[in-house]
Design an enzyme around this catalytic site. Structure first.
Site: not given
Length: 327
Positions: A141-143
């Site tokens: 998942l993106d940051k």
């Protein structure tokens, strides 16, 4: 080959975007959870076959619709250090664990984030996971995206989960807040590839990899829409790129959303709420998969984080304050 707990078996078919690329490049694209140097070594050691024929030359040129298989022994040493970082674990057994990732937490160490990641936390929580590639991380998942992620605690479990991803058997559903009022759901079927000039960005590109996103409207507001989205594929930044492509970027997306746009007549309170939301409004709300050992179909759900709940409250109030702008 006699299988051991460290034996991995991978299988995937090439696509149009792979035509003319070298075998090592195609492997890096098909199996991004393994390092390029490891993949190259497997080719040279005779662990990779194309359409049943062992290929030992990394520069071998590939066609589309070719079956690529890998069977090799994995001996991975994770160089990252274990760090005592809290993980919100929603499920765990001896094979997998599922976490609910908060915002502002990077999944894997990289440029600018050498530590303080999910991987470092995993090494601390379960030290034996250092024997699994990338500490068992099979998807990211993106940051600044919150929500559910599955992690493999053994190599066989990781191989099984990666295979589910490639076969599109794993189900991932998200909630998001998009710019603009959307009246109906739909499907975005548009290939995604690396941006032509911005190396860290993705974009819809004709020769990109197939990417399909399903979406439906949960609730519409005067300037935004609360959505439920389901991934059929799992390309980097897929939801963010696809929603921007159909002119409904995610609220707070500073990469794909362009300049922030404030609805007319917005109150100072609402403007402050919008400016205070410093990430893309995206949450991995539901994850379903076949357990790699029992084959049981399992589902987990994660409620919206508090910041998205507060954002939706502010959006609803803005709509209630401006009913004349609703369709």
């Amino acid at each position: 080959m006699t299988q051991s707990p460290n034996t991995i078996q991978l299988e995937a078919s090439t696509e149009a975007a792979h035509f003319g690329l070298r075998l090592d490049q195609v492997l890096a694209d098909l199996f991004p959870e393994y390092s390029r140097s490891k993949l190259k070594t497997w080719i040279q050691d005779g662990n990779v076959a194309v359409n049943g024929e062992v290929i030992t030359v990394p520069r071998h040129k590939m066609q589309m619709d070719e079956l690529v298989t890998v069977q090799a022994e994995m001996d991975v040493q994770v160089t990252s250090e274990a760090q005592d970082i809290a993980l919100n674990i929603v499920y765990e057994d001896e094979h997998i664990l599922v976490i609910n990732k908060p915002a502002d937490l990077v999944v894997h160490p990289g440029a600018g984030n050498p530590s303080g990641t999910v991987l470092n936390a995993l090494l601390n929580h379960c030290p034996e996971i250092d024997k699994v590639p990338r500490a068992g991380i099979v998807h990211r998942l993106d940051k600044d995206t919150t929500g559910l992620m599955v992690v493999a605690k053994t190599i066989p479990a990781q191989t099984h989960l990666v295979d589910q991803l490639q076969r599109r058997e794993m189900s991932r559903e998200y909630e998001a807040v998009a710019l603009g009022t959307m009246v109906a759901g739909g499907i975005v079927d548009a290939p995604i590839g690396r941006h032509a000039t911005k190396r860290t960005h993705m974009a819809v590109r004709e020769m990109g990899k197939p990417a399909v996103t399903h979406f439906r409207v949960i609730e519409k507001f005067r300037a935004y829409t609360h959505l439920r989205l389901k991934l059929e594929t799992g390309r980097t930044h897929q939801i963010r790129v696809h929603m921007a492509h159909i002119k409904h970027p995610l609220l707070g997306d500073q990469v794909y959303g362009g300049r922030p746009r404030l609805p007319k007549g917005a109150s100072e309170e609402f403007i402050a709420a919008l400016r205070g939301f410093q990430r893309q409004a995206l949450h991995a709300a539901q994850l379903s998969l076949f357990h790699p050992e029992t084959e049981e179909w399992m589902t987990w759900k994660a409620p919206l984080p508090q910041d998205m709940q507060d954002l939706l409250k502010a959006v609803k109030k803005d709509t209630a304050d401006n009913p004349q702008d609703m369709l």
